[in-house]
Design a protein around this motif. Structure first.
Motif, short mmCIF file in Angstrom:
data_model
loop_
_atom_site.label_atom_id
_atom_site.label_comp_id
_atom_site.label_asym_id
_atom_site.label_seq_id
_atom_site.Cartn_x
_atom_site.Cartn_y
_atom_site.Cartn_z
N HIS A 11 4.49 -0.05 15.29
CA HIS A 11 3.75 0.54 14.26
C HIS A 11 4.48 0.18 12.95
CE1 HIS A 11 0.95 3.06 12.23
NE2 HIS A 11 1.77 3.72 11.66
N VAL A 12 3.60 -0.73 11.96
CA VAL A 12 4.13 -0.90 11.11
C VAL A 12 3.43 -0.14 9.75
CG1 VAL A 12 4.64 -3.08 9.27
CG2 VAL A 12 4.34 -3.41 11.82
N GLU A 13 4.31 0.27 8.89
CA GLU A 13 3.58 1.31 7.82
C GLU A 13 3.61 0.43 6.61
OE1 GLU A 13 6.08 4.65 7.91
OE2 GLU A 13 4.81 5.66 9.49
N PRO A 14 1.97 0.08 6.30
CA PRO A 14 2.25 -1.07 4.98
C PRO A 14 2.72 -0.36 3.81
CG PRO A 14 0.00 -0.81 6.48
CD PRO A 14 0.92 0.25 6.95
N GLU A 15 2.12 0.92 3.62
CA GLU A 15 2.75 1.47 2.20
C GLU A 15 4.15 1.68 2.43
OE1 GLU A 15 1.51 3.75 4.85
OE2 GLU A 15 -0.57 2.72 4.86
N VAL A 16 4.92 1.97 3.36
CA VAL A 16 6.34 1.96 3.27
C VAL A 16 6.95 0.64 3.01
CG1 VAL A 16 8.27 2.60 4.78
CG2 VAL A 16 6.25 4.00 4.86
N LEU A 17 6.44 -0.54 3.78
CA LEU A 17 6.64 -1.61 3.51
C LEU A 17 6.53 -2.23 2.03
CD1 LEU A 17 7.89 -4.35 4.92
CD2 LEU A 17 5.60 -5.22 5.33
N GLU A 18 5.39 -1.69 1.50
CA GLU A 18 5.18 -2.00 0.10
C GLU A 18 6.12 -1.62 -0.82
OE1 GLU A 18 1.11 -2.33 -1.17
OE2 GLU A 18 1.59 -0.65 -2.70
N ILE A 45 12.74 -3.72 7.95
CA ILE A 45 12.27 -3.26 9.19
C ILE A 45 12.54 -1.84 9.67
CG2 ILE A 45 12.62 -3.90 11.65
CD1 ILE A 45 11.16 -5.85 10.45
N ARG A 46 13.85 -1.40 9.12
CA ARG A 46 14.16 -0.05 9.42
C ARG A 46 13.18 0.91 8.69
NH1 ARG A 46 19.29 -2.19 9.68
NH2 ARG A 46 19.70 -1.64 7.42
N ALA A 47 12.82 0.43 7.63
CA ALA A 47 12.03 1.28 6.87
C ALA A 47 10.54 1.51 7.19
CB ALA A 47 12.10 0.76 5.38
N ALA A 48 9.98 0.32 7.48
CA ALA A 48 8.65 0.26 7.73
C ALA A 48 8.10 0.04 9.23
CB ALA A 48 7.97 -1.09 6.87
N VAL A 49 9.10 -0.25 10.22
CA VAL A 49 8.56 -0.36 11.29
C VAL A 49 9.12 0.81 12.23
CG1 VAL A 49 8.53 -1.97 13.56
CG2 VAL A 49 8.44 -2.87 11.22
N VAL A 50 7.96 1.40 12.91
CA VAL A 50 8.32 2.71 13.87
C VAL A 50 7.99 2.27 15.11
CG1 VAL A 50 7.34 4.94 14.22
CG2 VAL A 50 7.34 4.17 11.96
#
Lengths: 87, 694
Positions: free
Chosen positions: B157-164, B287-292
């Motif tokens: 699960h990739v979180e676009p807002e977190v990746l941004e 990756i650590r930030a945005a991928v769950v």
């Protein structure tokens, strides 16, 4: 991070992707990419290929080749060895 | 065509590739046109995004001076015309290929107003490497996070807002194949160029210990970098050893400066690793930030089980326990079935055949009853045992445990001193020794390769394990599980000790890392296991009908000629030549002959025992006859030889083929004969001295 990976490969031994990835704090996918990159840069090289069962037809039990596990041996190249000394 | 209103930049500037720089783009207003470059790796859906944006407004040509296809097109919205340029698909921007040179030259020289980096959310790690290289270039980046559906299907699960937030650049989630997110991408581009979105790219940093070096190079070259190249990017590429940029700067720099730059570069030939390392650190953070990754279900179960299954101590204990359980199940369920098959099928068949041929020539009756049914039939009675053995091993294989078994065994062998390069070939030998011998090709040093080939037959291949599964319950009844377990442990110990010697002789401290992929545990698929058991059993029966049948007939003929009495047969005369050696292990000539026939195929020893011990016996079963004919110590000695004995003829042929040396092949046979008989003699004589099982 690549330096640490190089160092771990240089130490030899048996590792699983999961274990090595955990040690480096990365995902297994990223670990694989780093290994490929180190190889592309000429610091490490893979040894060997896949299990060749083409000559196992004589044996009905030979189909259990390699116990269904995939592994790869990596060794440091001369360039990698000299760099590891500095890592 | 770019209108040139934007002065957008990447991360360069005074502090080079530091994180968190704010590069506000200029604000557009009214009717205007911009250039948007699409960048991305091959197969991330870049062309789909291009086609969705441009529709029929496309132009296909070639990049100037190249044969690589260039696609351009137009997209319009809200009075803004976007000239879309599809850059060649590239994995990085390191000038390894013409495509990479085209992509980076275009961004540097043409300065598009926006670069859209199309990335695959399912393999975000790989895609982000290209983004790490795009960010320092002089164009603002928008990330098109494509294939969100595939990532979800794969449990990422990739979180676009977190990746941004982590990247500091706009991120637009997309599923281009379903035309999802394309309008949002266009809106984001428009808002970015109109200045409605802040742009604070967080770029990779070079590894700390090389920041000073980068600054030093930058200071030396800054005034000489040709337009339009960004000086900090050029300094970074020099450190990376980029051939094209190095050649360009060699031409641009005065000799004295170049010499200084060259000296710095020579003194830091590991800079490439430092630069790439910085990028990987950056990717790791993103990756650590945005991928769950969901920590429930399969992955979590695998992690929890592997804490035990791959533990250096508990893993070995678990493996030993599982192996014992496999043998226990095999013997407990298989032995009564084998007994029933022996009595009601093979025994009955022998009786009927004897009765049918009673009026024919005696030799024909004996050939059928004692030779074929006594040999092949004996082997076939063990089919239930084999069936359960295959099923339990198949179950472990299918649920993912066998990879762990190989892992803990390899680690054990490593701890014992076996070299990493020997692991791979030896590891292949657990199924069959032949690929193990062939697999030794991976070892470059001839000496190390030869020595690895020499010990490869010591890997307990499945055929040897099957013979143990056949004979251990016959000889040892209730204690069969313990004996089988001990025999495999003995093989591995001998293998490890031989490996230690090889490591000291051949590899001399050279090290190699064996990295294994361990699959996730999963619920076994009974259909797969059933198919596997069926295929292996069928192949075994085929073997019984060919090789074992032929050898059985030959053994019977030699045991019946010339007088019909086995004790005065040609085979007995030959076998008695081996009696002096056999007596040291408590074995009769019959046992020694059975051992020799295993050279053709391991299972032949069972058939030979059936013929030689069954001949002339009425109604008695092989287990009963062997139980009285052999002491436990002699039976153990026999099984030890079986486990360490010369391999089957196909493996020997492979040894000859790989070594291309008759001398080495004969040496290997001699080594294994000495090893197997030597170990067996020690065990038997030791048991005799202690009064155990004699």
């Amino acid at each position: 991070m690549l330096g640490r990976l190089l160092s771990l490969v240089g130490q030899g031994g048996v590792h699983s992707y999961a274990d090595l990835a955990h040690q480096l704090g990365v995902s297994e996918e990223l670990l694989e990419q780093m290994l490929q990159d180190l190889a592309r840069m000429g610091y490490i090289q893979p040894v060997g290929g896949t299990c060749d069962t083409s000559k196992c037809h004589h044996c009905p039990l030979g189909s259990g080749c390699a116990m269904d596990a995939r592994g790869r041996v990596w060794v440091l190249t001369g360039k990698g060895s000299s760099l590891r000394g500095g890592c | 065509m770019s209108i040139g209103l934007l002065q957008a930049h990447g991360c360069h500037g005074v502090s080079a590739v530091k994180e968190g720089q704010k590069q506000p783009p200029a604000i557009l207003s009214g009717e205007t046109a911009i250039t948007v470059a699409l960048a991305g790796q091959p197969n991330v859906g870049k062309s789909t995004v291009f086609n969705l944006l441009t529709g029929l407004n496309q132009h296909v040509g070639n990049w100037p001076g190249k044969t690589i296809e260039q696609k351009t097109g137009i997209y319009r919205q809200n009075g803004l015309t976007m000239n879309i340029v599809d850059l060649p698909g590239t994995y990085s921007l390191t000038a390894n290929s013409p495509e990479e040179v085209i992509a980076r030259d275009y961004i540097i020289k043409e300065r598009p107003d926006v670069v859209v980096a199309v990335v695959d959310a399912a393999i975000l790690e790989r895609s982000l490497y290209l983004v790490a290289e795009l960010l320092p270039l002089p164009a603002p980046v928008v990330v098109g996070l494509n294939m969100m559906d595939v990532a979800d299907q794969e449990g990422r699960h990739v979180e676009p807002e977190v990746l941004e937030a982590a990247l500091g650049v706009p991120v637009v989630p997309m599923v281009a194949t379903k035309a999802q997110g394309v309008r949002e991408l266009a809106d984001t581009i428009e808002r970015l160029v109109r200045g409605d979105i802040p742009y604070h790219p967080r770029c990779p940093q070079i590894r700390d210990d090389h920041q000073v070096v980068l600054d030093e190079i930058l200071a030396l070259v800054e005034s000489y970098v040709p337009d339009p190249y960004p000086a900090d990017w050029v300094a970074l590429k020099l450190l990376e050893g980029d051939k094209e940029i190095t050649a360009m700067m060699r031409r641009a720099l005065p000799d004295a400066i170049w010499d200084q730059v060259h000296d710095v570069l020579m003194a830091h030939d590991d800079a490439l690793v430092a630069v790439a390392s910085g990028r990987y650190d950056w990717i790791g953070r993103m990756i650590r930030a945005a991928v769950v990754r969901p920590q429930v279900g399969q992955i979590s179960l695998t992690e929890r089980l592997d804490r035990w299954a791959t533990h250096p101590v508990w893993g070995m204990g678990l493996l030993a326990g599982i192996l014992a359980l496999v043998f226990w199940l095999t013997y407990t369920i298989g032995a009564p079935l084998q007994d029933a098959l022996d009595t009601y099928v093979v025994g009955a068949l022998a009786d009927r055949t004897g009765a049918l041929l009673a009026n024919g020539p005696e030799w024909a009756s004996k050939l059928m009853v004692e030779g074929i049914i006594g040999g092949v039939g004996t082997v076939i009675t063990f089919l239930p045992i084999l069936f359960i053995f295959f099923a339990t091993m198949g179950l472990l294989e299918d649920m993912g445990y066998m990879a762990r078994a190989a892992y803990v065994m390899d680690r054990f062998m490593h701890l014992m001193g076996l070299h990493g390069k020997s692991f791979l070939p030896l590891f292949l030998g657990f199924g069959c020794n032949v690929p193990s011998i062939v697999g030794a090709r991976v070892i470059e040093s001839r000496r190390a390769r030869l020595l690895t080939i020499m010990i490869a037959p010591l890997v307990p291949c499945t055929a040897r394990m099957v013979v143990v599964a056949f004979l251990a319950p016959v000889f040892f009844g209730q204690a069969a599980t313990l004996v089988s377990w001990g025999l495999i442990a003995l093989n591995l110990m001998v293998l490890a000790l031989s490996g230690m010697a090889i490591n000291k002789i051949a590899f001399r401290g050279e090290r190699a890392a064996f990295i294994m992929e361990l699959p996730l545990y999963h619920i076994p698929n009974w259909r797969t296991i059933g198919l596997l058991v069926w295929q292996r059993s069928l192949a075994f029966l085929r073997k019984a009908g060919t090789i074992i049948l032929v050898i059985s007939v030959i053994v019977w003929a030699l045991s019946a000629l010339p007088s019909g009495d086995v004790e005065t047969s040609y085979l007995a005369r030959f076998g008695r030549l081996l009696t002096p050696l056999g007596s040291l292990m408590g074995m009769s000539w019959r046992m020694m002959v059975a051992l020799l026939t295993s050279f053709v195929a391991k299972e032949n020893s069972v058939a030979t025992l059936g013929i030689l011990y069954g001949a002339g016996e009425e109604e008695a079963k092989l287990a009963t006859i062997l139980g009285t004919a052999l002491t436990p110590a002699a039976a153990l000695a026999f099984l030890i030889v079986q486990m360490l004995f010369i391999p089957c003829v196909a493996t020997v042929a492979a040894i000859w083929q790989e070594t291309r040396s008759t001398r080495w092949t004969l040496f290997n046979l001699a080594f294994l004969l000495v090893l197997s008989f030597g170990t067996s003699i020690i065990v038997y004589q030791g048991a005799r001295l202690l009064g155990w099982g004699v």
